[in-house]
Scaffold this motif. Sequence first.
Motif, PDB file in Angstrom:
ATOM      1  N   TYR A  65       0.783  -1.223   0.000  1.00 45.14           N
ATOM      2  CA  TYR A  65       0.000   0.000   0.000  1.00 45.14           C
ATOM      3  C   TYR A  65       0.826   1.290   0.000  1.00 45.14           C
ATOM      4  O   TYR A  65       0.298   2.352  -0.306  1.00 45.14           O
ATOM      5  CB  TYR A  65      -0.944   0.006   1.214  1.00 45.14           C
ATOM      6  N   ASN A  66       2.102   1.216   0.349  1.00 42.64           N
ATOM      7  CA  ASN A  66       2.948   2.423   0.298  1.00 42.64           C
ATOM      8  C   ASN A  66       4.397   2.018   0.084  1.00 42.64           C
ATOM      9  O   ASN A  66       5.257   2.249   0.925  1.00 42.64           O
ATOM     10  CB  ASN A  66       2.792   3.216   1.602  1.00 42.64           C
ATOM     11  N   PRO A  67       4.693   1.408  -1.057  1.00 41.35           N
ATOM     12  CA  PRO A  67       6.035   0.844  -1.273  1.00 41.35           C
ATOM     13  C   PRO A  67       7.145   1.889  -1.341  1.00 41.35           C
ATOM     14  O   PRO A  67       8.317   1.544  -1.175  1.00 41.35           O
ATOM     15  CB  PRO A  67       5.887   0.097  -2.608  1.00 41.35           C
ATOM     16  N   THR A  68       6.804   3.143  -1.587  1.00 43.33           N
ATOM     17  CA  THR A  68       7.833   4.189  -1.670  1.00 43.33           C
ATOM     18  C   THR A  68       8.053   4.880  -0.324  1.00 43.33           C
ATOM     19  O   THR A  68       8.807   5.851  -0.253  1.00 43.33           O
ATOM     20  CB  THR A  68       7.428   5.236  -2.714  1.00 43.33           C
ATOM     21  N   MET A  69       7.410   4.426   0.705  1.00 43.62           N
ATOM     22  CA  MET A  69       7.533   5.055   2.022  1.00 43.62           C
ATOM     23  C   MET A  69       8.980   5.030   2.495  1.00 43.62           C
ATOM     24  O   MET A  69       9.689   4.026   2.355  1.00 43.62           O
ATOM     25  CB  MET A  69       6.635   4.328   3.024  1.00 43.62           C
ATOM     26  N   ASP A  70       9.401   6.136   3.098  1.00 36.35           N
ATOM     27  CA  ASP A  70      10.761   6.240   3.621  1.00 36.35           C
ATOM     28  C   ASP A  70      10.771   5.737   5.068  1.00 36.35           C
ATOM     29  O   ASP A  70      10.579   6.500   6.010  1.00 36.35           O
ATOM     30  CB  ASP A  70      11.237   7.698   3.552  1.00 36.35           C
ATOM     31  N   PHE A  71      10.954   4.439   5.224  1.00 36.31           N
ATOM     32  CA  PHE A  71      10.936   3.834   6.550  1.00 36.31           C
ATOM     33  C   PHE A  71      12.186   2.980   6.725  1.00 36.31           C
ATOM     34  O   PHE A  71      12.936   2.712   5.768  1.00 36.31           O
ATOM     35  CB  PHE A  71       9.694   2.961   6.729  1.00 36.31           C
ATOM     36  N   ALA A  72      12.397   2.530   7.954  1.00 37.94           N
ATOM     37  CA  ALA A  72      13.481   1.599   8.240  1.00 37.94           C
ATOM     38  C   ALA A  72      13.071   0.737   9.427  1.00 37.94           C
ATOM     39  O   ALA A  72      12.126   1.061  10.150  1.00 37.94           O
ATOM     40  CB  ALA A  72      14.781   2.338   8.530  1.00 37.94           C
ATOM     41  N   VAL A  73      13.796  -0.353   9.599  1.00 38.94           N
ATOM     42  CA  VAL A  73      13.529  -1.293  10.694  1.00 38.94           C
ATOM     43  C   VAL A  73      14.819  -1.492  11.471  1.00 38.94           C
ATOM     44  O   VAL A  73      15.904  -1.627  10.889  1.00 38.94           O
ATOM     45  CB  VAL A  73      13.008  -2.637  10.154  1.00 38.94           C
ATOM     46  N   ALA A  74      14.692  -1.484  12.799  1.00 38.59           N
ATOM     47  CA  ALA A  74      15.828  -1.698  13.685  1.00 38.59           C
ATOM     48  C   ALA A  74      15.383  -2.569  14.851  1.00 38.59           C
ATOM     49  O   ALA A  74      14.182  -2.703  15.114  1.00 38.59           O
ATOM     50  CB  ALA A  74      16.362  -0.357  14.197  1.00 38.59           C
ATOM     51  N   PRO A  75      16.308  -3.183  15.579  1.00 39.16           N
ATOM     52  CA  PRO A  75      15.906  -3.943  16.771  1.00 39.16           C
ATOM     53  C   PRO A  75      15.163  -3.051  17.754  1.00 39.16           C
ATOM     54  O   PRO A  75      15.441  -1.861  17.878  1.00 39.16           O
ATOM     55  CB  PRO A  75      17.245  -4.422  17.347  1.00 39.16           C
ATOM     56  N   ALA A  76      14.196  -3.629  18.451  1.00 41.99           N
ATOM     57  CA  ALA A  76      13.444  -2.858  19.447  1.00 41.99           C
ATOM     58  C   ALA A  76      14.382  -2.392  20.547  1.00 41.99           C
ATOM     59  O   ALA A  76      15.219  -3.158  21.034  1.00 41.99           O
ATOM     60  CB  ALA A  76      12.327  -3.720  20.029  1.00 41.99           C
ATOM     61  N   PRO A  77      14.296  -1.099  20.935  1.00 43.41           N
ATOM     62  CA  PRO A  77      15.185  -0.569  21.982  1.00 43.41           C
ATOM     63  C   PRO A  77      15.107  -1.380  23.268  1.00 43.41           C
ATOM     64  O   PRO A  77      14.048  -1.903  23.633  1.00 43.41           O
ATOM     65  CB  PRO A  77      14.669   0.855  22.189  1.00 43.41           C
TER      66      PRO A  77
END
Length: 795
Positions: free
Chosen positions: A282-294
């Motif tokens: 639904y939003n493939p161009t979204m500027d996101f990232a994934v990191a380990p949970a703090p």
Amino acid sequence: MKAYVVIGLAVGLLAPARAVPTLTMWGPGVEKSLDAAGFDAEVAAFEKAHGCRVVRLSAGAGHMDSQKLSTSIAGGVPPSLVRQGRFNIGDFASRDAFQPLDGLIARDRNAPNGVRKEEYYSAAWNEAVYRGRVYAIPDNVDDRALYYNRALFKAAGLDPDRPPRTWDELKAMAVKLTRRDEGGRITQIGFIPNYGNSWLYLYSWQNGGEFLSPDGRTCTLDNPYTVEALAYMKGVYSSLGGVQQVDAFASSFSGDALDPFLTGKVAMKVDGNWSLSTILRYNPTMDFAVAPAPSPAARVRGEGRFRGQPPYVTWAGGFSWVIPRGVKGAERELAWEWIKWDESLEGQRIRYAAQARAWALVGRKEMPELRANRVVTAALMKEFAPRRARFRRAAAVFQGLMNHCYYRPVTFVGQRLWDEHVRAMEFAVRGQDPKAALSAGRRAVQKELDKAYSRQRFRELPRSAYIALGALAVALLLGAAGWAIVATRRLGRNGRSEALAAYLFAAPWIIGFAVFTLGPILASVLLSFCDYDVLHAPRWLGLQNYRELLNIRDDGATVLKSFQNVLFMSGFGIPLSMLASLSIALLLNAKVKGMRWYRTAYYLPSITPVVANAILWIWLLNPTYGLINHAWAATLTRWFGAAPPMWLSDEHWAKPAFILMGLWGAGGGMILWLAGLQGVPQHLYEAAELDGAGPWARFRHVMLPLLTPTIFFLAVMGVIGSLQMFEVAYIMRGGEALGSPADSTMMPVVLLFQNAFQYFKMGYASALAWVLFVFILAITLLQLRLSRRWVHYGD
């Protein structure tokens, strides 16, 4: 020759067709959708390869709704195969509901498509093992990580390449990324501790907490590290304005294309790997990232008790395939063949190739899920993962965290432990001390553990008890039949003939009542003195179930709270409902044109299905976009400055919300009021008017006394209805939130359902049912006794 052909055709047509092997599968959905296209293709390929037919039923069994599964196993008609959530494998295995699969695993270990433990993520495999035996083969796996919106980080002046690493950083960034309107309402939130899929479990494990001792005999829910974790969650909610404000904002959240993370309403969330598919679709161009949970700062730095431990951990769950007890022979072999097929790379390639084609037809892409088999996961990611580097990096984070993950304790009290951890979190973030909230949950779980480990000292219910129960049922039936015969013989010839005809016409109902109602009623009396979980023989406990539910320091506290909720609903709801329905009846008692249409319009809401009503009112009571709060803001807030309530999100307003919804069905009582009003003789009004009585005096001294039978009937039925409330509370506050917020919507029948069909404490639930029956009977008899003083009939 023609004769032989005819005979051959006749024999072919008349000969019985060869039975096609059938595999009955519970759990996977049966609806036709883009998400199901891949599984449909995998099933079709299996049917072709094995010459069989696969029958799929969603049945709720794979989604932790286990009532149907338990009853099917107890009745000897289990499905061939079930896709079951792994976290309650231990519960079912402890009740001998599933077959151990160790023999099948060892037999086919060296086969090309054999199931081999070393190929699986250890957390997924171990979650399916109970007391050293494998009861399920893990299907998929999911773990949790931090998603964050890089664009919102930039807008807030934060470094988009440096997500929060510690709890303190997460809390500070959550506050900085939160935005409010002029009225102080949240319009964008940085982070919600329990939005997505984190729960207290994750925070506790990050802080070094545990929930059960290693031997599984002791609940450690209130250990210091879990208390610290819950206090941290509570602090984050407080820094954002409190749980009510956060829940009010979260009540507007939707899914798919309107997911709040995709639309920028939420800047950060801890969620599972499945959210990658939502973003990709639904939003493939979204500027996101994934990191380990703090994590806590000490863990990140490797200090103190965290020395030598990984800086980041997660928790994993998922589904698995199980073969229920009672599945044998060829059916069992076919179920095992499906498990091996679904676990194989060949089966998953067929599935994801079809899935990718289905989503490509609507211009979207598909993200493979993580499989419990590491080898299969790596191959699927290499072949089917999107080429966008952002998604591949995110998938790599989730895969890497699977090497450092926890899983829910494998125990027969898994469901109770989960529910108590949710309740503790609910109470703590709403003001209760975290230690006290967790201690209450620990005591509830420990009581179940102690009871289970001491179960063997209670003897099984002897066969003589069943014989006595059957004899009692027969005696009651014979007694009723004898009374009917004696009463009939006293009648004349015509009377006896009519009575016989009446009994014959009523016979189907009488037989049905005797078999399907009287039997279970008597059985529930016996079971209320037993420990019974449906799949094992009942064990005699004596009065223990009654002592537990009447002990206000233990289970009795929740029972008492449920009755207090009913008292509130009855004390305010019944008078308001009666007043509303009487007011409508007075308006509709006039003789004006079109009155039948008005009466029909007011009556219709009372016959609308309960489910439809509940869903409608969930929308109407929504704190953010609900019509009621919009009307409130336009009137009461504008004139008096009174802020709209949070309704179902606030423990103080949840019950008033139910009462308000009950007024919607006032048309049902209106019919009875109309009948009463039209039964008042007109000459009494005329006589009162000649004596100089005004409208109020005529209402007070003429109409009201003659309406007391209607008032009495509505009061009795209203109290009984309040005590039996279930559907509305279950639908509007169901799922993980059953009884929430803070047990304010916990009703006696909801509590009964929870114990009977979630914890399978049928004996305890039967005791609660009889306590409820006695309470209803006592209240009704009291009302009948008091009615002699104020109810006036026509004579």
